[in-house]
Design a protein around this motif. Structure first.
Motif, PDB file in Angstrom:
ATOM      1  N   SER A 124       0.879  -1.085   0.034  1.00  0.00           N
ATOM      2  CA  SER A 124      -0.065  -0.061  -0.050  1.00  0.00           C
ATOM      3  C   SER A 124       0.885   1.116   0.178  1.00  0.00           C
ATOM      4  CB  SER A 124      -0.849  -0.183   1.162  1.00  0.00           C
ATOM      5  OG  SER A 124      -1.835   0.945   1.151  1.00  0.00           O
ATOM      6  N   GLY A 125       0.425   2.145  -1.022  1.00  0.00           N
ATOM      7  CA  GLY A 125       1.296   3.224  -1.027  1.00  0.00           C
ATOM      8  C   GLY A 125       2.716   3.358  -1.781  1.00  0.00           C
ATOM      9  N   ALA A 146      -0.326  -0.698  -4.479  1.00  0.00           N
ATOM     10  CA  ALA A 146       0.766  -0.101  -4.843  1.00  0.00           C
ATOM     11  C   ALA A 146       0.494   0.562  -6.107  1.00  0.00           C
ATOM     12  CB  ALA A 146       1.880  -0.917  -5.330  1.00  0.00           C
ATOM     13  N   THR A 147       1.185   1.790  -6.266  1.00  0.00           N
ATOM     14  CA  THR A 147       0.872   2.733  -7.855  1.00  0.00           C
ATOM     15  C   THR A 147       1.840   2.498  -8.482  1.00  0.00           C
ATOM     16  OG1 THR A 147      -0.051   4.457  -6.008  1.00  0.00           O
ATOM     17  CG2 THR A 147       0.787   5.045  -8.537  1.00  0.00           C
ATOM     18  N   LEU A 148       1.518   1.906  -9.659  1.00  0.00           N
ATOM     19  CA  LEU A 148       2.414   1.605 -10.929  1.00  0.00           C
ATOM     20  C   LEU A 148       2.361   2.632 -11.936  1.00  0.00           C
ATOM     21  CD1 LEU A 148       4.365  -0.749 -12.127  1.00  0.00           C
ATOM     22  CD2 LEU A 148       2.161  -1.740 -12.801  1.00  0.00           C
ATOM     23  N   THR A 149       3.191   3.101 -12.390  1.00  0.00           N
ATOM     24  CA  THR A 149       3.285   3.792 -13.500  1.00  0.00           C
ATOM     25  C   THR A 149       4.029   3.376 -14.618  1.00  0.00           C
ATOM     26  OG1 THR A 149       3.274   6.138 -12.152  1.00  0.00           O
ATOM     27  CG2 THR A 149       4.188   6.321 -14.486  1.00  0.00           C
ATOM     28  N   LYS A 204       9.858   4.158  -5.511  1.00  0.00           N
ATOM     29  CA  LYS A 204      10.653   3.385  -4.526  1.00  0.00           C
ATOM     30  C   LYS A 204      11.287   2.021  -4.961  1.00  0.00           C
ATOM     31  CE  LYS A 204       9.556   6.261  -1.058  1.00  0.00           C
ATOM     32  NZ  LYS A 204      10.372   6.988  -0.691  1.00  0.00           N
ATOM     33  N   ALA A 205      10.739   1.807  -6.333  1.00  0.00           N
ATOM     34  CA  ALA A 205      11.217   0.730  -6.923  1.00  0.00           C
ATOM     35  C   ALA A 205      11.130   0.884  -8.493  1.00  0.00           C
ATOM     36  CB  ALA A 205      10.965  -0.538  -6.666  1.00  0.00           C
ATOM     37  N   VAL A 254       7.884  -4.766  -4.682  1.00  0.00           N
ATOM     38  CA  VAL A 254       7.510  -3.901  -3.361  1.00  0.00           C
ATOM     39  C   VAL A 254       8.196  -4.836  -2.309  1.00  0.00           C
ATOM     40  CG1 VAL A 254       5.440  -4.603  -1.856  1.00  0.00           C
ATOM     41  CG2 VAL A 254       4.949  -3.766  -4.228  1.00  0.00           C
ATOM     42  N   LYS A 255       8.654  -5.733  -2.337  1.00  0.00           N
ATOM     43  CA  LYS A 255       9.735  -6.284  -1.420  1.00  0.00           C
ATOM     44  C   LYS A 255      10.896  -5.750  -1.413  1.00  0.00           C
ATOM     45  CE  LYS A 255       7.598 -11.054  -1.476  1.00  0.00           C
ATOM     46  NZ  LYS A 255       8.198 -12.477  -2.185  1.00  0.00           N
ATOM     47  N   ALA A 256      11.525  -5.420  -2.507  1.00  0.00           N
ATOM     48  CA  ALA A 256      12.829  -4.441  -2.596  1.00  0.00           C
ATOM     49  C   ALA A 256      12.439  -3.371  -2.107  1.00  0.00           C
ATOM     50  CB  ALA A 256      13.263  -4.735  -4.165  1.00  0.00           C
ATOM     51  N   ALA A 257      11.338  -2.693  -2.345  1.00  0.00           N
ATOM     52  CA  ALA A 257      11.044  -1.340  -1.907  1.00  0.00           C
ATOM     53  C   ALA A 257      11.222  -1.154  -0.425  1.00  0.00           C
ATOM     54  CB  ALA A 257       9.912  -0.815  -2.508  1.00  0.00           C
ATOM     55  N   GLY A 258      10.716  -2.318  -0.039  1.00  0.00           N
ATOM     56  CA  GLY A 258      10.789  -2.304   1.593  1.00  0.00           C
ATOM     57  C   GLY A 258      12.145  -2.776   2.173  1.00  0.00           C
ATOM     58  N   GLY A 259      13.148  -3.124   1.306  1.00  0.00           N
ATOM     59  CA  GLY A 259      14.320  -3.214   2.006  1.00  0.00           C
ATOM     60  C   GLY A 259      14.857  -4.840   1.961  1.00  0.00           C
TER      61      GLY A 259
END
Length: 319
Positions: A39-40, A71-74, A98-99, A289-294
């Motif tokens: 989310s976000g 998630a927001t995907l562009t 974020k990724a 998403v996982k990578a964006a969370g570290g």
């Protein structure tokens, strides 16, 4: 042929192209509140071209997963322009993504874009095609070498292990073209009765597949088999072959696209190495998403491939 792309890509980085919109790149976004774990999270995705049904499926799978996760995907379309793709990645970095998910136009020319994201501490994942000379957080792709070997085995079986074949190659410089071609070359060595009489690029494009096949038939009218490194080129080859397709000449493609599966049903395409582009897109978003969370990811994630023929067509969706 790829040198201009590399030069342009480097120039794009040096000059620091404008961080506002990417002009004619095109774009779409999806996402929303809710979901689980993503989310976000803002994710940018640059696709080599959306003028190909396979990559449209990849995008659709990614967008569906982004919506599911909140998630927001562009998404942007690089239109098979390596320098434009670098520009798009630069825009993503300035937009505080974020990724980033990258489907490279060119596996070599993508390196500057990856290094740019790395300098901004943004994890970047490659999808469907790898990146050369730069480190990505993960490559999500089919095993293209194994797929090429499967294609060689299937075509050999269709030809009774003898005959003359031609190979329609994909975009030079892409890992998919290189690996599929290498797998087919390695696999066909097991069949002494099969002779590869010509290999020529048709750039993963249906119209070019038609043109190249038409020319090859002039110099090699006695061929009995064709391996095309994607279904779009295979469909172009089938059009060039006319009544010979599926009868005097067996054609094997790669991707398992809806149009390819329909051609198998119609009997003009003998088989296709079926990928799962929507699943590739889905898993790329999951792991972005996982990578964006570290979270540290395995360097590669292989999505299985399988030969689709008329005998097992019910296992695949042609819709």
């Amino acid at each position: 042929m790829r040198i201009p792309a590399l030069v342009l890509a480097g120039a794009a980085l040096t000059l620091g192209l404008a961080a506002c919109g990417s002009g004619s790149s095109g774009g779409a976004s999806s996402g929303g509140s809710g979901g689980s774990g993503g989310s976000g999270v803002k994710i940018g995705m640059s696709i080599s071209t959306l003028n190909n049904p396979y990559f449209v499926q990849l995008r659709d799978g990614a967008e569906a997963e982004a919506k599911k996760l909140g998630a927001t995907l562009t998404v942007t379309d690089a239109q098979n322009d390596a320098s434009q793709q670098v520009n798009q990645v630069q825009n993503f970095t300035s937009q505080s993504m974020k990724a980033i998910i990258l489907n490279p136009v060119d596996s070599d020319a993508a390196a500057p874009a990856v290094k740019l994201a790395e300098r901004s501490s943004i994890p970047i994942l490659a999808v469907d095609r790898g990146v050369n000379n730069a480190q990505v957080a993960q490559t999500v792709a089919s095993d293209n070498v194994a797929g090429g070997k499967l294609a060689a085995k299937e075509l050999a079986g269709q030809l009774g292990e003898k005959g003359k074949v031609v190979v329609l190659q994909g975009v030079a410089g892409t890992s998919a073209a290189r690996d599929r071609g290498q797998g087919f070359t390695d696999g066909v060595k097991a069949y002494a009765g099969i002779q590869v009489v010509a290999q020529q690029p048709a750039d993963f494009d249906r119209t070019k597949g038609l043109d190249v096949m038409t020319n090859l038939l002039q110099s090699h009218p006695d061929i009995t088999g064709v391996f095309a490194e994607n279904d779009e080129m295979a469909l172009g080859a089938i059009k060039a072959l006319g009544a010979k397709a599926g009868k005097q000449v067996k054609v094997v493609g790669f991707d398992g696209t809806p149009d390819g599966l329909k051609a198998i049903q119609d009997g003009t395409l003998a088989a296709s190495v079926a990928q799962q582009p929507a699943l590739l897109g889905q898993q790329a978003v999951q792991n972005a998403v996982k990578a964006a969370g570290g979270e540290k990811l395995p360097s590669t994630l292989d999505v299985p491939v399988k030969i689709a023929t008329k005998d097992n067509l019910s296992e695949f969706s042609a819709s």
